[in-house]
Scaffold this active site. Sequence first.
Site, PDB file in Angstrom:
ATOM      1  N   GLU A 337       0.802  -1.234   0.000  1.00  0.00           N
ATOM      2  CA  GLU A 337       0.000   0.000   0.000  1.00  0.00           C
ATOM      3  C   GLU A 337       0.834   1.283   0.000  1.00  0.00           C
ATOM      4  O   GLU A 337       0.515   2.217   0.726  1.00  0.00           O
ATOM      5  CB  GLU A 337      -0.918   0.026   1.242  1.00  0.00           C
TER       6      GLU A 337
HETATM    7  C1  TNX Z   1      -4.361  -3.774   4.808  1.00  0.00           C
HETATM    8  S1  TNX Z   1      -2.827  -6.099   4.340  1.00  0.00           S
HETATM    9  C2  TNX Z   1      -3.070  -3.563   5.258  1.00  0.00           C
HETATM   10  C3  TNX Z   1      -2.861  -3.128   6.639  1.00  0.00           C
HETATM   11  C4  TNX Z   1      -4.148  -2.972   7.387  1.00  0.00           C
HETATM   12  C5  TNX Z   1      -5.076  -4.097   7.028  1.00  0.00           C
HETATM   13  C6  TNX Z   1      -6.335  -4.096   7.812  1.00  0.00           C
HETATM   14  C7  TNX Z   1      -1.726  -5.142   4.175  1.00  0.00           C
HETATM   15  C8  TNX Z   1      -0.528  -5.687   3.610  1.00  0.00           C
HETATM   16  N1  TNX Z   1      -1.950  -3.877   4.548  1.00  0.00           N
HETATM   17  O1  TNX Z   1      -2.125  -1.930   6.668  1.00  0.00           O
HETATM   18  O2  TNX Z   1      -3.877  -2.970   8.748  1.00  0.00           O
HETATM   19  O3  TNX Z   1      -5.374  -3.998   5.666  1.00  0.00           O
HETATM   20  O4  TNX Z   1      -7.102  -5.224   7.553  1.00  0.00           O
END
Ligand code: TNX
Length: 527
Positions: A337
């Site tokens: 992300e």
């Molecule tokens: C996505 S999964 C994220 C996290 C969040 C999560 C909450 C991922 C690699 N990144 O930063 O905490 O969703 O479900």
Amino acid sequence: MTRLRRPRRPLIGLLTAALLATPLLAIPTTAHAAPAPALIPKPVSQQALSGETFTLKSSTAVGVIASPDKRVAATKVAEQLSAQLRRSTGFAVPVVADAGAIKLSTNGASSLGAEGYQLRVDRAAITVTAATPEGLFRGVTTLRQLLPAKADAATPQGGPWQIAGTSISDSPRFAYRGTMLDVSRHFFSVAEVKRYIDLASLYKLNKLHLHLADDQGWRLQVDSWPRLATYGGSLEVGGTPGGYYTKADFAEIVRYAAERYLTVIPEIDTPGHTNAALASYAELNCNGVAPALYTGTNVGFSSLCVSKPVTYTFLADVFGEIAAQTPGDIVHLGGDEAHSTPHADYVTFLNKASTIVANTGKKVMGWHEIGDTALPAGSIVQYWGTDDTKSRDLARKAATKGAKIVMSPANRAYLDMKYNRDTPYGLDWAGLVSVEKAYSWNPTTLIPNLPESAVAGVEAPLWSETLDNIDKVEFMAFPRLPGVAELGWSSASALNWTAYKDRLAGQGSRWDALSVNFYRAPEIAWR
Ligand code: TNX
């Protein structure tokens, strides 16, 4: 059998009730007969030895039969078993060499690999045989589940302590069977992490991934950049005081996990999810200005400065210190992300960052976005998609480059997703994840056209935006975590929801004995 005396209900309901009642009706009512032990994960093979019952007595000892190079570790496994039995039975359960009605032996079972074991229970003895102390530990977790649930209690209980005769031969399907705890969004104390380790180890998990740094908090002491922890770790989601692990704390977590045969995989998320670091050191920001600490739950707004040389000095220092404290062979650099890092910069950054991690001598692990970057030999890519083409493509791309894939599909394996609309905490961005949904998938067929040989295993991540104490963590992890553990351990041919949920029902009394705050999912006939 109160189940049969339920009020009138529609035909479907009656049929369901009859099906649910069948295994109960099938239980013989003779004196010592008990239902078939509800083992999770299901062993590769298990046979009943009819007419044989072992009874643990006040005189029972645990004997260790091991070659000199394995004796210390094998004895440690025996002592853990004995400590638990002492607590719950009140018996002395001494650990002795080369004797004892419970025998742990490292002479044999070499064809079952490092984690495999054989377990035989007859009227005279319980014998766990494995090639390594780790295999003995896995076998002992099975033995604990063969005992009455009250054997897991913390205080003395009344007997009898009987186990029906059985012969088990077992070894795991996958080498990587993990769970992740996000200690950044909310900080968890060393004692809370130990509690999570205790529970995870009961289901034969062997990796504890710790998400140690994110926008909301940096949770590990770093001597070369001390403000990361002292300032960057000072808060957590909601603005409450956070915390961080000193090097001694972290060493204690690593040691405690290793004693339960879980390897710690530390994660420092980069280049996004870095507000805590950026707030701690102004020079890490492209504009040289430190942002405020962040205690909300948005993602994707922070980025390390890809063009600044100091960024890579920082990474080398941080990953160098972390690698030095990590006996395991994997270090996780995040990579998810990074929405505020332009894609070309992201690739430039990851190529440098993964080289830095590889230069510490560790394997690189990262979320599936890193599938687009140069992956050093031995890299592990963690798939967290939701059946979407983009995520699947990244996982397939990574496999083409030789990486191994760990399966953490968010719509199945994410323990922070709500079970249903009524779940009091948790998120739902990847959907609602019922106990059945968390269990009913196959790691090697989840992503079409991903070679089976590329799948290293499974991991169930637990993100903590909405979870501020260990009770809530337990509520989200149980009963789903044992399901993912079974996907990681048991043969594909053994995976069957109907049979599994009956075995799962048998774990409830065990969790009561262990004081686990589990969700009593109504679709499970808890007993
Ligand atoms: C996505 S999964 C994220 C996290 C969040 C999560 C909450 C991922 C690699 N990144 O930063 O905490 O969703 O479900």
